[in-house]
Design an enzyme around this catalytic site. Sequence first.
Site, mmCIF file in Angstrom:
data_model
loop_
_atom_site.group_PDB
_atom_site.id
_atom_site.type_symbol
_atom_site.label_atom_id
_atom_site.label_comp_id
_atom_site.label_asym_id
_atom_site.label_seq_id
_atom_site.Cartn_x
_atom_site.Cartn_y
_atom_site.Cartn_z
ATOM 1 N N CYS A 100 0.853 -1.187 0.000
ATOM 2 C CA CYS A 100 0.000 0.000 0.000
ATOM 3 C C CYS A 100 0.886 1.233 0.000
ATOM 4 O O CYS A 100 1.881 1.273 0.727
ATOM 5 C CB CYS A 100 -0.890 -0.014 1.247
ATOM 6 S SG CYS A 100 -2.012 1.391 1.357
ATOM 7 N N HIS A 142 -9.062 -4.030 -1.563
ATOM 8 C CA HIS A 142 -8.049 -3.238 -0.847
ATOM 9 C C HIS A 142 -8.389 -1.750 -0.923
ATOM 10 O O HIS A 142 -8.386 -1.055 0.110
ATOM 11 C CB HIS A 142 -6.664 -3.518 -1.451
ATOM 12 C CG HIS A 142 -5.570 -2.666 -0.890
ATOM 13 N ND1 HIS A 142 -4.535 -3.190 -0.141
ATOM 14 C CD2 HIS A 142 -5.354 -1.325 -0.950
ATOM 15 C CE1 HIS A 142 -3.741 -2.190 0.236
ATOM 16 N NE2 HIS A 142 -4.210 -1.056 -0.248
ATOM 17 N N GLU A 143 -8.684 -1.264 -2.141
ATOM 18 C CA GLU A 143 -8.942 0.179 -2.302
ATOM 19 C C GLU A 143 -10.213 0.594 -1.580
ATOM 20 O O GLU A 143 -10.253 1.648 -0.940
ATOM 21 C CB GLU A 143 -9.006 0.554 -3.784
ATOM 22 C CG GLU A 143 -7.700 0.358 -4.541
ATOM 23 C CD GLU A 143 -6.492 0.967 -3.861
ATOM 24 O OE1 GLU A 143 -6.628 2.019 -3.205
ATOM 25 O OE2 GLU A 143 -5.406 0.378 -3.960
ATOM 26 N N HIS A 146 -10.038 1.354 2.123
ATOM 27 C CA HIS A 146 -9.576 2.690 2.512
ATOM 28 C C HIS A 146 -10.750 3.619 2.794
ATOM 29 O O HIS A 146 -10.639 4.533 3.618
ATOM 30 C CB HIS A 146 -8.721 3.300 1.399
ATOM 31 C CG HIS A 146 -7.310 2.798 1.341
ATOM 32 N ND1 HIS A 146 -6.390 3.050 2.327
ATOM 33 C CD2 HIS A 146 -6.662 2.064 0.404
ATOM 34 C CE1 HIS A 146 -5.228 2.501 1.997
ATOM 35 N NE2 HIS A 146 -5.360 1.883 0.834
HETATM 36 NI NI NI Z 1 -3.700 0.999 -0.068
#
Ligand code: NI
Length: 176
Positions: A100, A142-143, A146
């Site tokens: 990341c 994953h994105e 956030h």
């Molecule tokens: Ni990330």
Amino acid sequence: MAIKSVLKMGDARLWQVSEPVSHFDHADLHDLVQDLRDTMQALNGAGLAAPQIGIPLRVVIFGVQQNSRYPDAHTVPETILINPVITPVNDHTEAGWEGCLSVPSLRGMVARHLHIRYQGFDPTGALIDRTVSGFHARVVQHECDHLDGILYPMRIQDMTQFGFLDELFPERAGEE
Ligand code: NI
């Protein structure tokens, strides 16, 4: 537009839950998207979420192009995804290494849904609705994490599978 600095783990803004976008096809939104694109490309990332550049809105960008250095690397079409909703297709999960831009130099093993459907909007407000698997599914999960204030280290189950890239993969020294 501009290459922005990416917040690093420890900055409290990364733990915030981001707000939905309410106005599409708007100059401010297009500027944000261009900043995300410029920043992701400058840092050679696979994806970036708006909160990582300090903007608490539910906007992510991701995409992986064919790379001659890694001919086996997966490709993911460049996508701007706004107000995303992820629905797992089934219970299958797969563990894989993640990095990341907010957690530089480190990699960790994270289990993700192998098959997902994701829905959302592009910057003009057009619907995006895709069912994907594997690496593409991992990048989206994953994105979108956030946007809920979740960084991948929070999902690592075995902390012996978390470490510095140059220790875990000496052959890849020089990457970030
Ligand atoms: Ni990330």
